[in-house]
Enzyme design. Structure first.
Site, PDB file in Angstrom:
ATOM      1  N   TRP A   1       0.858  -1.046  -0.060  1.00 51.95           N
ATOM      2  CA  TRP A   1      -0.023   0.041   0.152  1.00 51.95           C
ATOM      3  C   TRP A   1       0.743   1.222  -0.121  1.00 51.95           C
ATOM      4  O   TRP A   1       0.299   2.313  -0.659  1.00 51.95           O
ATOM      5  CB  TRP A   1      -1.037  -0.070   1.428  1.00 51.95           C
ATOM      6  CG  TRP A   1      -1.798   1.257   1.307  1.00 51.95           C
ATOM      7  CD1 TRP A   1      -2.994   1.407   0.902  1.00 51.95           C
ATOM      8  CD2 TRP A   1      -1.314   2.454   2.101  1.00 51.95           C
ATOM      9  NE1 TRP A   1      -3.270   2.658   1.107  1.00 51.95           N
ATOM     10  CE2 TRP A   1      -2.395   3.249   2.001  1.00 51.95           C
ATOM     11  CE3 TRP A   1      -0.414   2.780   2.942  1.00 51.95           C
ATOM     12  CZ2 TRP A   1      -2.600   4.561   2.459  1.00 51.95           C
ATOM     13  CZ3 TRP A   1      -0.393   4.120   3.407  1.00 51.95           C
ATOM     14  CH2 TRP A   1      -1.500   4.903   2.984  1.00 51.95           C
ATOM     15  N   HIS A   2       2.031   1.161   0.654  1.00 44.61           N
ATOM     16  CA  HIS A   2       3.066   2.322   0.715  1.00 44.61           C
ATOM     17  C   HIS A   2       3.634   2.672  -0.719  1.00 44.61           C
ATOM     18  O   HIS A   2       3.959   3.803  -0.557  1.00 44.61           O
ATOM     19  CB  HIS A   2       4.121   2.225   1.713  1.00 44.61           C
ATOM     20  CG  HIS A   2       3.259   2.308   3.202  1.00 44.61           C
ATOM     21  ND1 HIS A   2       2.788   1.203   4.105  1.00 44.61           N
ATOM     22  CD2 HIS A   2       3.224   3.206   4.222  1.00 44.61           C
ATOM     23  CE1 HIS A   2       2.509   1.745   4.938  1.00 44.61           C
ATOM     24  NE2 HIS A   2       2.701   2.777   5.192  1.00 44.61           N
ATOM     25  N   GLY A   3       3.680   1.733  -1.412  1.00 46.30           N
ATOM     26  CA  GLY A   3       4.376   2.216  -2.687  1.00 46.30           C
ATOM     27  C   GLY A   3       4.515   0.995  -3.692  1.00 46.30           C
ATOM     28  O   GLY A   3       4.623  -0.226  -3.170  1.00 46.30           O
TER      29      GLY A   3
END
Lengths: 344, 493
Positions: B324-326
């Site tokens: 989700w972060h990248g």
């Protein structure tokens, strides 16, 4: 009242902040500081947007710090009646900007490119500032645009808004801390060096120009840069490739009716000696002109320019920048730079 | 628009004035909605269409999901919503990543496939507002809460500018009821809101941007070999930078909402005072970990399907949380490392037959954890502090994967940190090292002292002049640092 303490705290904060900021502003003005502008990507992008002015109304400058210091924009604009658009970036090669303008179909104007051998004849230049500036220009958001204009309004009134020399970070950089062996600390330029106008012209203060102890500090930094740079000057095929890339960019601008000229501003003393040693004129400057079929103005070829000396060996003081600019205009006139018909 | 910009200062003053004029509540809500769209459009105006699309689809699909009784139709509606939301996220955020991986795989099996590199711009905050709208439709599917009656209220719930681009990730029951009756900040709320904005800006502008970011950038951008000291300083600088950056944003968001009379959930609770990793996730990006718990970990089965499944669910949740972060495998490894830490922690707790509930309430009373908190971590202050330091040490190792742009860089920094790099050249100045040591030490000490406290409670226990002096110092430092309006790290997620 539970919120009363916070109201009192807020009032105390407001009073002290207003008094402290006002005192700081007055103190800096008394110290001789004047308003200066932070030369960030937003200011560069602001100038970059101007390059589409008609070619008989403006000249674009690209390069490194020398052309920023040595071109006195007020002199240029009053003598020529043309707008000077300064796109040079300190400590860096002008080639990304040249490439950016060459690939911009809408740019059909006049471009002066400053040549500082140590930066120009390198693969990447010392600083990626031009690349960052171009990226910002392409991606600038409406919010950033608005912030820039509000910031300009404040910077033009308040002396203490001076990130380069009077911010928290700048003051911490002045702490006399000894670094570990081998660490290159490129901070420590004196605050009298590198004040910036809204036009992006940079200048050293008259105090610095007159005080050799300040100039010597800057010379010592140049010498440190020289020692830190262990990469030998490019030669052979990489240099030929560089010339080819420059020619491609220059040809694109010329094909659209634009004009390009190279300018080699003055340098002095040990700095000039090192440039002569590592970048002999015939192997670099002369070859550049031949390879690109572009005219150049080398300060050593013009007696008035050759007499100019740089207090810290690399940049002219304000009064000499006016002389340099006036003389440059005369030379450019002789070369037909201001003729309205385009040279192809 | 970012909170640390002159544009936001002007924008916020105008909003505060409009919000306090004698307009009807509906007009004020319309003002807030338009302001929120301006706040978002100030970034990249065309992307506002995505926001509208997401809002309108989920409003109507959510309502239909709640009222639909036919199970098949209901599932179809949920699929439409999931495809709409996750499809958009996948295209903009993971499109290039998926294509790159596909190309790598097919090239590895001998198919010479080299498509043109797509040029996809990531809309700011898409991961945040997608999760905000997604939880609404999933809640409607499960009938967990009532559907929002008015499109205006739903639009404002999705778009409300303080939380829009980087959270806190709000749930409908937390925010929608606040739009139903007129809200205006009391004098107390206004002052507390302004105080929080000052604290948040201090964290972002002074500590993250002015003091730590350059060191982290220098170390992670260094192509050569590093000695252990420089590598550690770079990692610790990033550890501080990301905390002050993101926590600073969340604090500004909560403060801005308070100035308008609204409450947003807290997103950080001194995570570097965490005694263990489940405790860390109760304190770091709280609204995301709660979201992952409620909409991923629990639907996967949570801890209800036996020990092995619990471990698998835990790891899956952390891996997807990392992604989700990248769109980069380094983020997946970052999540995987956290999953591994949680495994070890849970295994220790299981061995000790610890019966602490897997879902525990935080002091804020609204979020939980992904694993148990071992009893051994409870009172004993000195031992707990040592455990907190050990946790902090291991979290720093994970940040290497979070910050490095590829595994080669991550490996270079890691090997340097643990003394496996020979011939590293010192690069950080003495000043840079002092800044990191002083700020990171201060951050850990303050976190430990404040770990069970709230700022807004503490300030009322201190003499007013002391609070005033503290406020003065942070405001002066914000002004003095003169950092330009740099973006927040979490905007790219």
């Amino acid at each position: 009242m539970p919120n009363q303490p916070l109201a009192k705290a807020a009032l105390l904060m407001l009073v002290i902040v207003v008094v402290a900021v006002t005192s700081w502003e007055i103190h800096l003005r008394n110290q001789g500081f004047d308003t200066t502008y932070y030369d960030d990507p937003a200011l560069w992008a602001h100038k970059r947007k101007m390059v589409y002015e008609p070619s008989d109304k403006a000249t674009v400058f690209s390069g490194s710090s020398r052309i920023k210091f040595d071109t006195d924009i007020d002199t240029w604009e009053s003598v020529t009646g043309e707008h000077a658009i300064q796109l040079a970036c300190v400590g860096s090669t002008p080639l990304p900007v040249l490439d950016n303008l060459a690939n911009d179909e809408k740019f059909k104007g006049k471009l002066i490119v400053d040549v500082v051998e140590g930066l120009f004849f390198s693969i990447h230049g010392a600083d990626d500032r031009p690349v960052r500036n171009i990226k910002y220009y392409k991606e600038e958001t409406p919010a950033q645009w608005a912030s820039f204009h509000i910031n300009h309004l404040l910077e033009s009134q308040l002396v203490f808004l001076d990130k380069e020399w009077n911010s928290l970070g700048a003051k911490l950089d002045e702490l006399p801390l000894k670094d570990r062996p081998g660490v290159q600390n490129f901070k420590g330029f004196p605050s009298d060096f590198g004040r910036v106008k809204f036009s992006r012209q940079e200048f050293m203060t008259d105090k610095m120009a007159a005080d050799t102890s300040i100039s010597n500090k800057v010379i010592a930094i140049w010498q440190m840069f020289g020692r830190a740079n262990t990469t030998p000057p490019i030669t052979g095929k990489p240099l030929d490739s560089l010339f080819a890339a420059i020619k491609t960019s220059v040809d694109k601008i010329k094909a659209r009716g634009g004009k390009v000229i190279f300018v080699r501003p003055p340098s002095s003393g040990g700095y000039r000696a090192a440039e002569r040693k590592f970048f002999p004129r015939e192997a670099y400057w002369d070859k550049l002109l031949a390879a690109t079929s572009i005219e150049g103005i080398h300060y050593e070829d013009y007696p008035v320019l050759a007499k100019l000396t740089c207090p810290e060996e690399s940049h002219l003081k304000q009064s000499d920048a006016k002389v340099f600019t006036s003389e440059l205009i005369k030379i450019l006139k002789e070369k037909g730079w201001f003729n309205t018909s385009a040279t192809k | 628009m970012v909170f640390n910009s002159y544009t936001f200062v002007v924008f916020f003053i105008i909003i505060l004035i409009l919000h306090n004029l004698p307009f009807s509540w509906k007009t004020k809500k319309i003002n807030l909605l338009i302001a929120s769209y301006i706040f978002y459009a100030a970034w990249n105006p065309p992307f506002i269409l995505l926001l509208w699309m997401s809002t309108v689809i989920d409003f109507f699909v959510g309502r239909a999901l709640y009222t639909q009784t036919n199970v098949r139709k209901k599932r179809l509606l949920l699929v439409i919503s999931l495809i709409g939301n996750l499809g958009m996220l996948c295209f903009f955020k993971y499109g290039t990543f998926l294509l790159d991986n596909f190309v790598t795989v097919v090239n590895a099996i001998g198919w010479n496939f080299h498509p043109a590199k797509p040029s996809i711009i990531l809309p700011a905050g898409i991961s945040f507002y997608t999760f905000t709208t997604l939880c609404y439709t999933i809640d409607m599917y499960h009938k967990k809460s009532e559907p929002v009656k008015k499109l205006l209220d739903f639009s404002l719930f999705v778009t409300f500018f303080p939380h829009l681009v980087a959270g806190p990730i709000v749930r409908p029951p937390q925010l929608v009821p606040q739009f139903e009756t007129e809200r205006k900040a009391t004098k107390k709320m206004m002052l507390e809101g302004l105080f929080l904005i000052s604290v948040g800006l201090f964290m972002k502008v002074v500590l993250a941007d002015s003091m730590l970011s350059a060191t982290a950038n220098d170390v992670f951008g260094n192509p050569g070999k590093l000695p252990a000291l420089d590598a550690w300083m770079g990692v610790l600088a990033f550890s501080g930078q990301i905390f002050f950056d993101f926590s600073g944003y969340s604090t500004c968001a909560v403060g801005a909402a308070m100035c308008l009379g609204f409450w947003l959930p807290q997103n950080f609770l001194y995570p570097y005072a965490a005694t263990g990793f489940s405790d860390f996730w109760k304190r770091w990006h709280i609204t995301l970990s709660a979201w992952l718990r409620d909409y991923l970990y629990i639907p996967l089965g949570g801890n209800r399907k036996g020990k092995v499944r619990t471990y698998i669910n835990l790891m899956l949740t952390m891996l997807l949380g990392g992604l989700w972060h990248g769109a980069n495998w380094t983020f997946v490894v970052w999540g995987g490392l956290h999953g591994f830490y949680l495994w070890v922690e849970k295994a220790i707790a299981d061995l000790r037959h610890d019966k602490v509930a897997a879902i525990a309430a935080t002091p804020a009373g609204e979020v939980g954890v992904l694993g148990p908190v071992p009893e051994m971590l409870k009172p004993k202050i000195f031992r707990n502090f040592l455990i907190a330091m050990a946790t902090f040490f291991l979290i720093n190792v994970t940040w290497v994967f979070f910050r490095a742009t590829n595994f080669h860089d991550a490996w270079s920094v890691l090997t340097a940190m643990f003394g496996f790099t020979k011939g590293g050249e010192a690069m950080l100045t003495t000043l840079a090292i002092y800044k990191v040591i002083i700020i990171v030490t201060g951050m850990v000490i303050v976190s430990w002292i404040m770990r069970d406290k709230k700022v807004l409670e503490v300030i009322y226990k201190l003499p007013w002049w002391l609070v005033g002096l503290f406020w003065t110092i942070i405001v002066l430092l914000i002004i003095w640092s003169q950092e330009s309006s740099s973006s927040f790290i979490y905007f790219q997620f």
